[in-house]
Design a protein around this motif. Structure first.
Motif, PDB file in Angstrom:
ATOM      1  N   ALA A 174      12.958  26.105  13.314  1.00 38.31           N
ATOM      2  CA  ALA A 174      12.337  26.844  14.403  1.00 38.31           C
ATOM      3  C   ALA A 174      13.183  28.063  14.741  1.00 38.31           C
ATOM      4  CB  ALA A 174      12.178  25.945  15.624  1.00 38.31           C
ATOM      5  N   GLY A 175      12.519  29.207  14.932  1.00 37.93           N
ATOM      6  CA  GLY A 175      13.223  30.449  15.220  1.00 37.93           C
ATOM      7  C   GLY A 175      13.638  31.213  13.981  1.00 37.93           C
ATOM      8  N   THR A 176      13.261  30.719  12.790  1.00 40.84           N
ATOM      9  CA  THR A 176      13.614  31.396  11.531  1.00 40.84           C
ATOM     10  C   THR A 176      12.349  31.547  10.675  1.00 40.84           C
ATOM     11  OG1 THR A 176      14.114  29.349  10.345  1.00 40.84           O
ATOM     12  CG2 THR A 176      15.900  30.347  11.611  1.00 40.84           C
ATOM     13  N   TYR A 177      12.531  32.029   9.436  1.00 38.97           N
ATOM     14  CA  TYR A 177      11.417  32.191   8.514  1.00 38.97           C
ATOM     15  C   TYR A 177      11.872  31.822   7.107  1.00 38.97           C
ATOM     16  CZ  TYR A 177      13.585  36.536   6.916  1.00 38.97           C
ATOM     17  OH  TYR A 177      14.460  37.455   6.395  1.00 38.97           O
ATOM     18  N   GLU A 178      10.898  31.575   6.248  1.00 38.18           N
ATOM     19  CA  GLU A 178      11.142  31.318   4.836  1.00 38.18           C
ATOM     20  C   GLU A 178      10.093  32.076   4.022  1.00 38.18           C
ATOM     21  OE1 GLU A 178      13.549  29.778   3.335  1.00 38.18           O
ATOM     22  OE2 GLU A 178      14.560  28.886   5.083  1.00 38.18           O
ATOM     23  N   MET A 179      10.444  32.410   2.766  1.00 39.30           N
ATOM     24  CA  MET A 179       9.525  33.109   1.865  1.00 39.30           C
ATOM     25  C   MET A 179       8.921  32.100   0.884  1.00 39.30           C
ATOM     26  SD  MET A 179       9.863  36.150   3.056  1.00 39.30           S
ATOM     27  CE  MET A 179       8.851  37.020   1.863  1.00 39.30           C
ATOM     28  N   ILE A 180       7.636  32.279   0.598  1.00 38.00           N
ATOM     29  CA  ILE A 180       6.965  31.454  -0.396  1.00 38.00           C
ATOM     30  C   ILE A 180       6.117  32.363  -1.280  1.00 38.00           C
ATOM     31  CG2 ILE A 180       4.943  30.969   1.059  1.00 38.00           C
ATOM     32  CD1 ILE A 180       4.966  28.136  -0.177  1.00 38.00           C
ATOM     33  N   ASP A 181       6.125  32.105  -2.586  1.00 39.96           N
ATOM     34  CA  ASP A 181       5.336  32.902  -3.528  1.00 39.96           C
ATOM     35  C   ASP A 181       3.939  32.304  -3.664  1.00 39.96           C
ATOM     36  OD1 ASP A 181       7.288  34.776  -4.092  1.00 39.96           O
ATOM     37  OD2 ASP A 181       8.145  33.595  -5.727  1.00 39.96           O
ATOM     38  N   VAL A 182       2.921  33.147  -3.474  1.00 43.63           N
ATOM     39  CA  VAL A 182       1.526  32.749  -3.666  1.00 43.63           C
ATOM     40  C   VAL A 182       1.083  33.265  -5.034  1.00 43.63           C
ATOM     41  CG1 VAL A 182      -0.833  32.928  -2.820  1.00 43.63           C
ATOM     42  CG2 VAL A 182       1.071  32.812  -1.203  1.00 43.63           C
ATOM     43  N   ILE A 183       0.553  32.376  -5.885  1.00 45.03           N
ATOM     44  CA  ILE A 183       0.168  32.717  -7.248  1.00 45.03           C
ATOM     45  C   ILE A 183      -1.336  32.510  -7.391  1.00 45.03           C
ATOM     46  CG2 ILE A 183       0.545  32.250  -9.696  1.00 45.03           C
ATOM     47  CD1 ILE A 183       3.256  30.971  -8.799  1.00 45.03           C
ATOM     48  N   ILE A 184      -2.047  33.553  -7.837  1.00 41.82           N
ATOM     49  CA  ILE A 184      -3.498  33.486  -8.049  1.00 41.82           C
ATOM     50  C   ILE A 184      -3.766  33.733  -9.526  1.00 41.82           C
ATOM     51  CG2 ILE A 184      -5.748  34.426  -7.418  1.00 41.82           C
ATOM     52  CD1 ILE A 184      -4.495  35.393  -4.817  1.00 41.82           C
ATOM     53  N   ARG A 185      -4.409  32.771 -10.183  1.00 35.95           N
ATOM     54  CA  ARG A 185      -4.691  32.892 -11.618  1.00 35.95           C
ATOM     55  C   ARG A 185      -6.193  32.766 -11.877  1.00 35.95           C
ATOM     56  NH1 ARG A 185       0.289  29.870 -12.231  1.00 35.95           N
ATOM     57  NH2 ARG A 185       1.842  31.128 -13.318  1.00 35.95           N
ATOM     58  N   SER A 236       6.850  32.391   9.308  1.00 33.87           N
ATOM     59  CA  SER A 236       7.759  32.438  10.454  1.00 33.87           C
ATOM     60  C   SER A 236       7.384  31.368  11.465  1.00 33.87           C
ATOM     61  CB  SER A 236       7.707  33.808  11.129  1.00 33.87           C
ATOM     62  OG  SER A 236       8.041  34.839  10.220  1.00 33.87           O
ATOM     63  N   ALA A 237       8.422  30.650  11.949  1.00 36.20           N
ATOM     64  CA  ALA A 237       8.235  29.630  12.990  1.00 36.20           C
ATOM     65  C   ALA A 237       8.929  30.108  14.262  1.00 36.20           C
ATOM     66  CB  ALA A 237       8.810  28.291  12.541  1.00 36.20           C
ATOM     67  N   PRO A 238       8.253  30.168  15.410  1.00 33.25           N
ATOM     68  CA  PRO A 238       8.896  30.588  16.656  1.00 33.25           C
ATOM     69  C   PRO A 238       9.942  29.574  17.106  1.00 33.25           C
ATOM     70  CG  PRO A 238       6.688  29.752  17.080  1.00 33.25           C
ATOM     71  CD  PRO A 238       6.823  29.832  15.603  1.00 33.25           C
ATOM     72  N   SER A 239      10.857  30.028  17.962  1.00 33.71           N
ATOM     73  CA  SER A 239      11.944  29.148  18.414  1.00 33.71           C
ATOM     74  C   SER A 239      11.438  27.965  19.224  1.00 33.71           C
ATOM     75  CB  SER A 239      12.953  29.958  19.242  1.00 33.71           C
ATOM     76  OG  SER A 239      12.295  30.575  20.340  1.00 33.71           O
ATOM     77  N   SER A 240      10.255  28.087  19.799  1.00 36.58           N
ATOM     78  CA  SER A 240       9.688  26.998  20.607  1.00 36.58           C
ATOM     79  C   SER A 240       8.886  25.998  19.785  1.00 36.58           C
ATOM     80  CB  SER A 240       8.788  27.585  21.701  1.00 36.58           C
ATOM     81  OG  SER A 240       7.727  28.337  21.121  1.00 36.58           O
ATOM     82  N   HIS A 241       8.849  26.188  18.474  1.00 38.09           N
ATOM     83  CA  HIS A 241       8.019  25.308  17.632  1.00 38.09           C
ATOM     84  C   HIS A 241       8.650  23.920  17.541  1.00 38.09           C
ATOM     85  CE1 HIS A 241       5.393  23.977  14.432  1.00 38.09           C
ATOM     86  NE2 HIS A 241       4.740  25.134  14.475  1.00 38.09           N
ATOM     87  N   PRO A 242       7.859  22.860  17.752  1.00 40.54           N
ATOM     88  CA  PRO A 242       8.407  21.505  17.662  1.00 40.54           C
ATOM     89  C   PRO A 242       8.520  21.028  16.223  1.00 40.54           C
ATOM     90  CG  PRO A 242       6.077  21.407  18.191  1.00 40.54           C
ATOM     91  CD  PRO A 242       6.435  22.867  18.151  1.00 40.54           C
ATOM     92  N   PRO A 272      15.904  22.348  15.718  1.00 37.48           N
ATOM     93  CA  PRO A 272      17.263  21.878  16.035  1.00 37.48           C
ATOM     94  C   PRO A 272      17.563  21.875  17.521  1.00 37.48           C
ATOM     95  CG  PRO A 272      17.309  24.103  15.126  1.00 37.48           C
ATOM     96  CD  PRO A 272      15.918  23.603  14.968  1.00 37.48           C
ATOM     97  N   ASP A 273      16.833  22.662  18.342  1.00 39.12           N
ATOM     98  CA  ASP A 273      17.112  22.698  19.783  1.00 39.12           C
ATOM     99  C   ASP A 273      16.820  21.354  20.429  1.00 39.12           C
ATOM    100  OD1 ASP A 273      13.974  23.986  21.053  1.00 39.12           O
ATOM    101  OD2 ASP A 273      14.431  23.091  19.116  1.00 39.12           O
ATOM    102  N   VAL A 274      16.003  20.532  19.836  1.00 38.95           N
ATOM    103  CA  VAL A 274      15.727  19.206  20.378  1.00 38.95           C
ATOM    104  C   VAL A 274      16.969  18.342  20.307  1.00 38.95           C
ATOM    105  CG1 VAL A 274      14.328  17.140  20.076  1.00 38.95           C
ATOM    106  CG2 VAL A 274      13.302  19.389  19.780  1.00 38.95           C
ATOM    107  N   LYS A 275      17.779  18.505  19.264  1.00 34.25           N
ATOM    108  CA  LYS A 275      19.026  17.739  19.140  1.00 34.25           C
ATOM    109  C   LYS A 275      20.015  18.125  20.216  1.00 34.25           C
ATOM    110  CE  LYS A 275      18.557  17.168  14.144  1.00 34.25           C
ATOM    111  NZ  LYS A 275      19.189  17.406  12.831  1.00 34.25           N
ATOM    112  N   VAL A 276      20.100  19.408  20.579  1.00 35.71           N
ATOM    113  CA  VAL A 276      20.988  19.856  21.643  1.00 35.71           C
ATOM    114  C   VAL A 276      20.588  19.227  22.960  1.00 35.71           C
ATOM    115  CG1 VAL A 276      21.775  21.866  22.940  1.00 35.71           C
ATOM    116  CG2 VAL A 276      21.489  22.019  20.472  1.00 35.71           C
TER     117      VAL A 276
END
Length: 318
Positions: A174-185, A236-242, A272-276
């Protein structure tokens, strides 16, 4: 008298001309031809297995005064085509005198029909069909007819993703982003254009995506030379995402048949904010327990003071 002689001369002169205008009868023989007159015959493919069955109808005319026997041989312009199909002709047939009869030539593929799969929609080949005439088991003459045939067009796309680990996409904090490749064939056998691309999330409305720099745009045409495209998409996931399991869906619509094809991937959002917050609760619990110990000690001190007060009062009274 002179006029009579002129008429006779003219009649004699016209007799050969009249005789020449009468057509001579054609000699007896035989002929073969296709029932249809299409330049190219399309055979319909099964969209899943690419199996097909094509029936070509033909006729044989026998103008002889005796019946004839005719045998057949089928050849294809492409050797690969010949190895992949089954041919069923009528075999040796007998044509009655002064008759015209129709027959069928069946060309089919039931298994391992991959020759007409992806990127072979324009596969065009020619069927050469040879008929040989026999009289009293003696070969007399042969005739050949040809027909161009072509598979039907099948359209379709496949959508996949990378990286995939254990069937799931990348984990996102939560609060970060990741990249994913989309493949169309391209999965059909003909060139096809992408008329529309839609992206969405299921189960996680707070998630956002960014495909501006992916190169995945509507109007892209895929072909045998360029049968696939791929591009990175930012999730992207917002910081408030559970903590939650989400699904990212990509829908591609074919211009060839108007059908939409979906691809989806599951991924995990970790908060991770839930652990805090759990650590703060533990600290508060320990502080409250300490306070309870102090509260429990107060009655013991009060009792001692009361006892001392009573004893002091008794001494003073004496």
């Amino acid at each position: 008298m002179k006029r009579f002689l002129v008429v006779i001369v003219l009649m004699v002169a016209l007799v050969p001309a009249s005789t020449a205008q009468v057509p001579e009868p054609e000699p007896p023989g035989w002929e073969i031809g296709w029932e249809g007159e299409d330049n190219v015959v399309i055979f319909e493919l099964d969209p899943d297995t690419y199996a097909f069955e094509l029936i070509l109808e033909f006729w044989i005319e026998n103008t002889y005064l005796i019946p004839i026997d005719v045998d057949f041989e089928t050849e294809f312009e492409s050797e690969f085509f010949a190895e992949s199909v089954q041919v069923d002709d009528p075999g040796k047939v007998s044509i009655s005198a002064n008759s015209n009869e129709s027959f069928e030539l069946k060309i089919s593929c039931q298994t391992s029909c991959t020759l007409w799969s992806a990127n072979n929609g324009s596969y065009l080949t020619t069927v050469d069909f040879t008929a040989t005439n026999y009289v009293a088991d003696q070969e007399q003459s042969s005739q050949e007819i040809s027909q161009k045939i072509q598979p039907s067009s099948i359209y379709g796309f496949e959508v996949t993703f990378e990286p995939i680990t254990n069937g799931k996409g990348p984990k996102i904090n939560a609060g970060t982003y990741e990249m994913i490749d989309v493949i169309i064939r391209l999965t059909g056998n003909s060139n096809d254009a992408i008329s529309k691309i839609d992206m969405s999330f299921r189960g996680c409305p707070q998630m956002k995506y960014d495909a501006d720099d992916s190169g995945l745009v509507s109007g892209t045409t895929l072909s045998s030379e360029w049968y696939g495209i791929e591009g990175p998409v930012k999730l992207s996931a917002p910081s408030s995402h559970p903590d939650k399991i989400c699904t990212f869906t990509v829908t591609v619509t074919s211009e060839g048949n108007g059908i939409s094809y979906n691809g989806e991937v599951e991924f995990v959002v970790d908060a991770p904010d839930v652990k805090v917050a759990d650590d703060d609760e533990d600290d508060q619990a320990s502080e409250s327990s300490d306070l309870k110990v102090e509260d429990n000690s107060l009655p013991a001190i009060s009792s001692l003071i009361c006892m001392l007060t009573v004893m002091f009062a008794a001494v003073i009274r004496r």
